[in-house]
Design a protein around this motif. Structure first.
Motif, PDB file in Angstrom:
ATOM      1  N   THR A   1       0.823  -1.212   0.000  1.00  0.00           N
ATOM      2  CA  THR A   1       0.000   0.000   0.000  1.00  0.00           C
ATOM      3  C   THR A   1       0.853   1.256   0.000  1.00  0.00           C
ATOM      4  N   GLY A   2       2.131   1.112   0.241  1.00  0.00           N
ATOM      5  CA  GLY A   2       3.076   2.229   0.270  1.00  0.00           C
ATOM      6  C   GLY A   2       4.382   1.728   0.846  1.00  0.00           C
ATOM      7  N   VAL A   3       5.424   2.474   0.639  1.00  0.00           N
ATOM      8  CA  VAL A   3       6.722   2.060   1.166  1.00  0.00           C
ATOM      9  C   VAL A   3       7.053   2.887   2.401  1.00  0.00           C
ATOM     10  N   PRO A   4       7.793   2.329   3.319  1.00  0.00           N
ATOM     11  CA  PRO A   4       8.340   0.973   3.353  1.00  0.00           C
ATOM     12  C   PRO A   4       7.321  -0.039   3.876  1.00  0.00           C
ATOM     13  N   GLU A   5       7.412  -1.231   3.345  1.00  0.00           N
ATOM     14  CA  GLU A   5       6.659  -2.378   3.850  1.00  0.00           C
ATOM     15  C   GLU A   5       7.582  -3.584   3.840  1.00  0.00           C
ATOM     16  N   THR A   6       7.478  -4.379   4.898  1.00  0.00           N
ATOM     17  CA  THR A   6       8.354  -5.530   5.058  1.00  0.00           C
ATOM     18  C   THR A   6       7.514  -6.773   5.313  1.00  0.00           C
ATOM     19  N   PHE A   7       7.852  -7.845   4.617  1.00  0.00           N
ATOM     20  CA  PHE A   7       7.161  -9.120   4.753  1.00  0.00           C
ATOM     21  C   PHE A   7       8.108 -10.119   5.405  1.00  0.00           C
ATOM     22  N   VAL A   8       7.620 -10.799   6.444  1.00  0.00           N
ATOM     23  CA  VAL A   8       8.389 -11.837   7.125  1.00  0.00           C
ATOM     24  C   VAL A   8       8.001 -13.165   6.492  1.00  0.00           C
ATOM     25  N   VAL A   9       9.009 -13.897   5.995  1.00  0.00           N
ATOM     26  CA  VAL A   9       8.783 -15.149   5.277  1.00  0.00           C
ATOM     27  C   VAL A   9       9.463 -16.284   6.033  1.00  0.00           C
ATOM     28  N   ASP A  10       8.721 -17.379   6.269  1.00  0.00           N
ATOM     29  CA  ASP A  10       9.297 -18.511   6.990  1.00  0.00           C
ATOM     30  C   ASP A  10      10.099 -19.411   6.037  1.00  0.00           C
ATOM     31  N   ALA A  11      10.675 -20.472   6.589  1.00  0.00           N
ATOM     32  CA  ALA A  11      11.533 -21.368   5.799  1.00  0.00           C
ATOM     33  C   ALA A  11      10.773 -22.101   4.704  1.00  0.00           C
ATOM     34  N   GLN A  12       9.458 -22.244   4.843  1.00  0.00           N
ATOM     35  CA  GLN A  12       8.647 -22.908   3.825  1.00  0.00           C
ATOM     36  C   GLN A  12       8.182 -21.948   2.732  1.00  0.00           C
ATOM     37  N   GLY A  13       8.527 -20.681   2.850  1.00  0.00           N
ATOM     38  CA  GLY A  13       8.153 -19.712   1.828  1.00  0.00           C
ATOM     39  C   GLY A  13       6.793 -19.076   2.032  1.00  0.00           C
ATOM     40  N   ARG A  14       6.236 -19.177   3.240  1.00  0.00           N
ATOM     41  CA  ARG A  14       4.959 -18.539   3.557  1.00  0.00           C
ATOM     42  C   ARG A  14       5.192 -17.206   4.246  1.00  0.00           C
ATOM     43  N   VAL A  15       4.355 -16.244   3.920  1.00  0.00           N
ATOM     44  CA  VAL A  15       4.407 -14.951   4.596  1.00  0.00           C
ATOM     45  C   VAL A  15       3.747 -15.136   5.958  1.00  0.00           C
ATOM     46  N   VAL A  16       4.491 -14.886   7.028  1.00  0.00           N
ATOM     47  CA  VAL A  16       3.950 -15.056   8.380  1.00  0.00           C
ATOM     48  C   VAL A  16       3.562 -13.736   9.022  1.00  0.00           C
ATOM     49  N   ALA A  17       4.062 -12.623   8.483  1.00  0.00           N
ATOM     50  CA  ALA A  17       3.717 -11.309   9.032  1.00  0.00           C
ATOM     51  C   ALA A  17       4.036 -10.230   8.013  1.00  0.00           C
ATOM     52  N   LYS A  18       3.368  -9.103   8.196  1.00  0.00           N
ATOM     53  CA  LYS A  18       3.619  -7.929   7.359  1.00  0.00           C
ATOM     54  C   LYS A  18       3.800  -6.730   8.287  1.00  0.00           C
ATOM     55  N   HIS A  19       4.852  -5.973   8.032  1.00  0.00           N
ATOM     56  CA  HIS A  19       5.110  -4.760   8.814  1.00  0.00           C
ATOM     57  C   HIS A  19       4.958  -3.568   7.877  1.00  0.00           C
ATOM     58  N   THR A  20       4.000  -2.712   8.174  1.00  0.00           N
ATOM     59  CA  THR A  20       3.763  -1.528   7.356  1.00  0.00           C
ATOM     60  C   THR A  20       4.400  -0.323   8.037  1.00  0.00           C
ATOM     61  N   GLY A  21       5.110   0.468   7.263  1.00  0.00           N
ATOM     62  CA  GLY A  21       5.775   1.653   7.802  1.00  0.00           C
ATOM     63  C   GLY A  21       7.209   1.338   8.167  1.00  0.00           C
ATOM     64  N   PRO A  22       7.920   2.357   8.643  1.00  0.00           N
ATOM     65  CA  PRO A  22       9.333   2.140   8.969  1.00  0.00           C
ATOM     66  C   PRO A  22       9.512   1.220  10.174  1.00  0.00           C
ATOM     67  N   ILE A  23      10.496   0.362  10.090  1.00  0.00           N
ATOM     68  CA  ILE A  23      10.860  -0.506  11.213  1.00  0.00           C
ATOM     69  C   ILE A  23      11.575   0.360  12.237  1.00  0.00           C
ATOM     70  N   THR A  24      11.170   0.242  13.489  1.00  0.00           N
ATOM     71  CA  THR A  24      11.798   0.998  14.576  1.00  0.00           C
ATOM     72  C   THR A  24      12.703   0.058  15.376  1.00  0.00           C
ATOM     73  N   PRO A  25      13.585   0.603  16.206  1.00  0.00           N
ATOM     74  CA  PRO A  25      14.415  -0.276  17.042  1.00  0.00           C
ATOM     75  C   PRO A  25      13.582  -1.213  17.921  1.00  0.00           C
ATOM     76  N   GLU A  26      12.398  -0.763  18.328  1.00  0.00           N
ATOM     77  CA  GLU A  26      11.523  -1.595  19.158  1.00  0.00           C
ATOM     78  C   GLU A  26      10.952  -2.780  18.385  1.00  0.00           C
ATOM     79  N   ASP A  27      10.918  -2.704  17.066  1.00  0.00           N
ATOM     80  CA  ASP A  27      10.358  -3.773  16.235  1.00  0.00           C
ATOM     81  C   ASP A  27      11.344  -4.904  15.952  1.00  0.00           C
ATOM     82  N   LEU A  28      12.632  -4.675  16.172  1.00  0.00           N
ATOM     83  CA  LEU A  28      13.652  -5.633  15.738  1.00  0.00           C
ATOM     84  C   LEU A  28      13.470  -7.023  16.343  1.00  0.00           C
TER      85      LEU A  28
END
Length: 170
Positions: free
Chosen positions: A135-162
């Motif tokens: 929907t806009g940048v930045p967006e980050t997708f977390v992908v597991d070892a099987q190639g499935r998207v397990v989470a989506k993070h919309t907006g900038p990643i903060t130190p608290e998100d790491l």
């Protein structure tokens, strides 16, 4: 009867206004669409930033990873960049997708701020973004070892998100 016809456009407009106001008051603007969560990463190939040859966004056997959509023209992308570098330092594999950006501008952006990406791909026309539901940048997708998207993070990643992002990779 003719008066009724004269006022009918106003009545229709008033009814539409009530309908849209009711929808807007009940809609949560913080909700981020994440239709891809729980599904496989789209089988897409995009041009590599350096060579221009098509490369898969996620190849078989890649293991867990982050797929980060970013752009050189995006101020929040610059804000999140130190966190991407920190994730790289923690051994996280990150695939960067330059979204609707000129390759020369992307190169300059990464030269200036550092390159946290294991692979750098170009989505010049935004079609991969549509496949991922960006929907806009930045967006980050977390992908597991099987190639499935397990989470989506919309907006900038903060130190608290790491820590949360790294824990979702396991």
């Amino acid at each position: 009867m003719k008066r009724w016809l004269a006022f009918s456009p106003l009545i229709v407009l008033a009814a539409l206004a009530v309908l849209f106001a009711g929808y807007a008051l009940k809609r949560n603007p913080q909700v981020s669409p994440d239709a891809l969560v729980g599904k496989a990463v789209p089988a897409l190939s995009l041009p590599d930033l350096d060579s221009g040859t098509p490369a898969p966004v996620r190849a078989a056997g890649d293991g867990p990873m982050l797929i980060n959509f970013f752009a050189s023209w995006c101020a929040p992308c610059e804000i999140e960049h130190p966190q991407l570098m920190a994730l790289k330092a923690r051994g996280v594999r990150i695939v960067g997708v330059a979204y609707k950006d000129a390759p020369a501008n992307t190169e300059a952006f990464l030269s200036r701020l550092g390159d946290p990406f294991a692979a750098r791909l170009v989505d010049r026309d935004g079609r991969a973004g549509v496949e991922f539901g960006v929907t806009g940048v930045p967006e980050t997708f977390v992908v597991d070892a099987q190639g499935r998207v397990v989470a989506k993070h919309t907006g900038p990643i903060t130190p608290e998100d790491l820590d949360g992002l790294v824990s979702k990779l396991r």
